[in-house]
Design an enzyme around this catalytic site. Structure first.
Site, mmCIF file in Angstrom:
data_model
loop_
_atom_site.group_PDB
_atom_site.id
_atom_site.type_symbol
_atom_site.label_atom_id
_atom_site.label_comp_id
_atom_site.label_asym_id
_atom_site.label_seq_id
_atom_site.Cartn_x
_atom_site.Cartn_y
_atom_site.Cartn_z
ATOM 1 N N LYS A 91 1.077 -1.231 0.167
ATOM 2 C CA LYS A 91 -0.067 -0.058 -0.009
ATOM 3 C C LYS A 91 0.946 1.242 0.016
ATOM 4 C CE LYS A 91 -4.222 -1.577 2.329
ATOM 5 N NZ LYS A 91 -5.287 -1.029 3.296
ATOM 6 N N LYS A 109 -12.198 -4.755 -4.724
ATOM 7 C CA LYS A 109 -12.402 -3.468 -5.053
ATOM 8 C C LYS A 109 -11.483 -2.628 -5.536
ATOM 9 C CE LYS A 109 -12.535 -2.851 -0.197
ATOM 10 N NZ LYS A 109 -13.390 -3.028 0.975
ATOM 11 N N LYS A 141 -7.707 -12.020 -7.799
ATOM 12 C CA LYS A 141 -9.093 -11.976 -7.195
ATOM 13 C C LYS A 141 -10.115 -10.996 -7.388
ATOM 14 C CE LYS A 141 -8.225 -10.202 -2.544
ATOM 15 N NZ LYS A 141 -8.403 -10.120 -1.100
HETATM 16 P P1 AMP Z 1 -11.607 -6.742 1.571
HETATM 17 O O1 AMP Z 1 -12.767 -6.450 0.767
HETATM 18 O O2 AMP Z 1 -10.348 -7.078 0.726
HETATM 19 O O3 AMP Z 1 -11.462 -5.617 2.801
HETATM 20 O O4 AMP Z 1 -12.045 -7.804 2.185
HETATM 21 C C1 AMP Z 1 -12.824 -8.288 3.055
HETATM 22 C C2 AMP Z 1 -13.322 -9.639 3.385
HETATM 23 O O5 AMP Z 1 -13.806 -10.292 2.136
HETATM 24 C C3 AMP Z 1 -12.030 -10.473 3.827
HETATM 25 O O6 AMP Z 1 -12.228 -11.564 4.905
HETATM 26 C C4 AMP Z 1 -11.547 -11.069 2.459
HETATM 27 O O7 AMP Z 1 -10.810 -12.385 2.798
HETATM 28 C C5 AMP Z 1 -12.715 -11.249 2.013
HETATM 29 N N1 AMP Z 1 -12.643 -11.240 0.370
HETATM 30 C C6 AMP Z 1 -12.448 -10.150 -0.283
HETATM 31 N N2 AMP Z 1 -12.199 -10.329 -1.690
HETATM 32 C C7 AMP Z 1 -12.526 -11.774 -1.830
HETATM 33 C C8 AMP Z 1 -12.274 -12.749 -2.966
HETATM 34 N N3 AMP Z 1 -12.378 -12.195 -4.078
HETATM 35 N N4 AMP Z 1 -12.547 -13.965 -2.531
HETATM 36 C C9 AMP Z 1 -12.956 -14.391 -1.395
HETATM 37 N N5 AMP Z 1 -12.908 -13.527 -0.191
HETATM 38 C C10 AMP Z 1 -12.701 -12.346 -0.522
#
Ligand code: AMP
Ligand code: TRP
Length: 328
Positions: free
Chosen positions: A111, A195, A192
């Site tokens: 980051k 956002k 993956k």
């Molecule tokens: P984030 O949006 O990266 O802050 O993630 C929030 C939660 O969603 C965390 O527990 C991540 O592990 C899960 N998460 C985010 N993107 C994915 C994805 N593409 N597949 C599975 N889990 C995800």
């Protein structure tokens, strides 16, 4: 009952990766654990953010918590900044964490890369996360694979603190879902769904309308071979669609593939299943959004309950390091 805690930042919409990788597991966890789910708004301040949006997106995330089925009578839902003990505990933990170990955090390096200036908050981000966890004597932390290093740090801080000052914190266990839970980008199925993705077409949000969902699935990248088969290595796009179809219909990807003769029928089935799955979530979200005072009231209850537990931990940690105990 085992205590579980997890957190999510109130930035960006909630997409299918968040839902299948986190929210859906939280909803099933809430009934057989003592679960705490926290909207980590203070973590959102570690990078540039829009002060005019943060309160709104925090409330929207809380509304989404309820819409997906988190039930405030079964778990504790709250906003991190409403429980001041998280920041109090962060200080005590920062004095236990080392500069060297924080410098090794890959998320900080990623980051921070290319930024002219990096906030001290981005550097100490994982210590605030450790405080979120340790404040509640948490047994288990359901998080994605990307948070593994942060969790390892939280464990190390707890162990070091306990070694230095006597047994104070419970050492938490990570709960990282198996590979299957990873949802990939529809346009770039080797990355993956996230956002920070390059194209909006690569993500499906829980609040996308049916036409948008259909369009995004229709445009999803597949491959030149016609066979519908689950094989993430050589057919990442098709396998991702199968993962989505399977997740939305509670099947295995191999079972979901049965009877699908071409990519057209795969896409049609996947779109239909996702649209049906998000329909009740969207309906509930709309109902809850009509009266946000109810959501705010539930968050106030959650913060009240959370702060009683976190306060006891902060006092215990303060006593351990030798602060003059509060007589009030
Ligand atoms: P984030 O949006 O990266 O802050 O993630 C929030 C939660 O969603 C965390 O527990 C991540 O592990 C899960 N998460 C985010 N993107 C994915 C994805 N593409 N597949 C599975 N889990 C995800
Ligand atoms: N850092 C986590 C993420 O980006 C969010 C988070 C903050 C968290 N505090 C937490 C997750 C405590 C689990 C427990 O996904």
């Amino acid at each position: 009952m085992k205590r579980v805690l997890s957190g999510i930042q109130p930035t960006g919409g909630v997409h299918l990766g968040n839902y299948f990788g986190a929210f859906r597991n939280w909803v099933s966890d809430q009934h057989d654990t003592d679960a705490f789910f926290c909207i980590v708004d203070l973590h959102a301040l570690t990078v540039d953010h829009d002060p005019a949006q943060l309160a709104r997106t925090t409330l929207e995330m809380a509304t989404m918590f309820l819409a997906v089925g988190l039930d405030p009578s079964a778990c504790t839902l709250f906003v991190q900044s409403h429980v001041l003990q998280h920041t109090a505990l962060t200080w005590l933990l920062e004095c236990t964490a080392s500069f060297g170990e924080l410098s090794r955090m890959t998320q900080f390096k990623d980051k921070g890369k290319g930024r002219e200036s990096v906030s001290a908050g981005l550097f100490t981000y994982p210590v605030l996360m450790a405080a979120d966890i340790l404040a509640y004597d948490t047994d288990s932390v359901p998080v994605g694979h990307d948070q593994k290093q942060h969790l390892e740090l939280a464990r190390n801080i707890a162990i070091r603190f306990n070694g230095r000052y006597g047994d104070t914190f419970k050492v938490p266990q990570p709960d990282i879902p198996k590979v299957g839970a990873r949802i990939m980008d529809l346009q770039d199925p080797t990355s993956k769904m996230s956002k920070s993705s390059k194209s909006e077409q690569g993500l499906i949000y829980l609040l996308d309308d049916p036409a948008t969902i259909e369009k995004k699935i229709k445009r999803a990248v597949t491959d030149a071979e016609p066979e519908v088969r689950f094989d993430p290595e050589s057919k990442p796009g098709v396998s991702n669609l199968l993962t989505l179809l399977a997740a939305a219909t509670d099947k295995t990807p191999d079972d979901a593939a049965k009877g699908l003769v071409n990519y057209g029928s795969l896409k049609h089935s996947a779109a239909e299943a996702i649209i049906e799955m998000v329909r009740p979530i969207q309906e509930r979200y709309r109902q809850l959004s009509a009266d946000t005072s109810e959501v705010s009231r539930l968050l106030a209850n959650g913060a009240q309950k959370a702060s009683e537990i976190a306060e006891a931990t902060v006092r215990r940690a303060g006593d351990a390091v030798g602060l003059l105990p509060k007589s009030f």
